[in-house]
Scaffold this motif. Structure first.
Motif, short mmCIF file in Angstrom:
data_model
loop_
_atom_site.label_atom_id
_atom_site.label_comp_id
_atom_site.label_asym_id
_atom_site.label_seq_id
_atom_site.Cartn_x
_atom_site.Cartn_y
_atom_site.Cartn_z
N HIS A 110 0.82 -1.22 0.00
CA HIS A 110 0.00 0.00 0.00
C HIS A 110 0.85 1.26 0.00
CE1 HIS A 110 -3.38 -2.61 0.93
NE2 HIS A 110 -2.64 -3.14 1.88
N THR A 111 1.92 1.27 0.78
CA THR A 111 2.78 2.45 0.87
C THR A 111 4.24 2.01 0.82
OG1 THR A 111 2.79 2.43 3.30
CG2 THR A 111 1.10 3.79 2.22
N TRP A 112 5.05 2.93 0.36
CA TRP A 112 6.48 2.65 0.25
C TRP A 112 7.22 3.97 0.31
CZ3 TRP A 112 2.89 2.15 -3.59
CH2 TRP A 112 3.00 3.02 -4.68
N GLU A 113 8.54 3.85 0.49
CA GLU A 113 9.39 5.04 0.48
C GLU A 113 10.57 4.77 -0.42
OE1 GLU A 113 9.91 5.32 4.69
OE2 GLU A 113 11.61 3.94 4.70
N GLY A 114 11.22 5.85 -0.84
CA GLY A 114 12.37 5.72 -1.72
C GLY A 114 12.04 6.12 -3.14
N GLU A 115 13.05 6.08 -3.96
CA GLU A 115 12.92 6.43 -5.38
C GLU A 115 13.11 5.17 -6.21
OE1 GLU A 115 12.15 9.46 -6.70
OE2 GLU A 115 11.88 10.10 -4.61
N LEU A 116 12.29 5.01 -7.23
CA LEU A 116 12.37 3.85 -8.10
C LEU A 116 13.69 3.83 -8.85
CD1 LEU A 116 11.00 1.38 -9.40
CD2 LEU A 116 10.08 2.94 -11.12
N LEU A 117 14.39 2.70 -8.74
CA LEU A 117 15.61 2.47 -9.51
C LEU A 117 15.24 1.68 -10.76
CD1 LEU A 117 18.03 1.38 -6.63
CD2 LEU A 117 17.78 3.66 -7.66
N ARG A 118 15.62 2.18 -11.89
CA ARG A 118 15.27 1.49 -13.14
C ARG A 118 16.17 0.27 -13.38
NH1 ARG A 118 13.01 4.89 -17.41
NH2 ARG A 118 12.88 2.87 -18.44
N GLN A 119 17.37 0.29 -12.78
CA GLN A 119 18.29 -0.85 -12.92
C GLN A 119 18.87 -1.21 -11.57
OE1 GLN A 119 21.15 0.53 -15.85
NE2 GLN A 119 20.04 -0.55 -17.46
N THR A 120 18.91 -2.52 -11.29
CA THR A 120 19.53 -3.04 -10.08
C THR A 120 20.32 -4.28 -10.48
OG1 THR A 120 17.75 -4.59 -9.48
CG2 THR A 120 17.51 -2.29 -8.73
#
Length: 162
Positions: A111-121
């Motif tokens: 439902h909720t999250w924090e941080g910034e989406l990384l396109r590559q890991t």
């Protein structure tokens, strides 16, 4: 830091018993829908298929902790609120490496999250939020079933058991 396959519990078990026997795959999947009802998918680095963030539990983890870790490792997002909606234990599958598993897996709605989406890991070559009617391909065969199970849970309030 994420474990390598050889360091992971499942990698150690597979190395111990070989490639031909069926073993249990115990893990979790995290379904993230944004405020526009777009689904978060990763493009896996191993087979280039688009998939819902998911993976195997490590020793000492709960399924919820596994879902949080897998989403974080594969997207850079840390789940802060999640609800289990489906439990799968009857499926057997063979992956691209010829390894056969009986899946024991919990799906969680995040439902909720924090941080910034990384396109590559280390585990993904791309990631993004996609409209449900415009999912990229090729994609994992479990996406449609998982979304159907989430809709069933949301309509009934009952955990889906398969």
């Amino acid at each position: 830091m994420a474990l390598t396959w050889a360091e992971s519990y499942l990698g150690k078990v597979r190395a111990s018993i070989g490639d031909s026997d069926t073993i249990f795959f115990v893990g979790a999947r995290g379904v993230v829908l944004d405020d526009q009802n777009r689904l978060l998918l990763i493009q896996r680095s191993d087979n280039r298929r688009w998939a819902i963030p998911a993976g195997a539990m490590e020793l000492g983890e709960s399924m919820e902790e596994c879902a949080i870790r897998e989403v974080w490792e594969e997207t850079g997002l840390r789940a802060t609120s999640l609800t289990p909606f489906a439990f799968y234990s009857a499926y057997t599958f063979t992956n691209d490496y010829g390894h056969t598993y009986q899946q024991v897996l919990m799906s969680f709605r995040i439902h909720t999250w924090e941080g910034e989406l990384l396109r590559q890991t280390d585990e993904s070559v791309d990631a993004g939020f996609f409209p449900l009617d415009a999912l990229p391909g090729p994609h994992s065969f479990v996406i449609d079933e998982t979304l159907h199970d989430l809709a069933s849970f949301e309509a009934t309030g009952r955990l889906v058991l398969k």
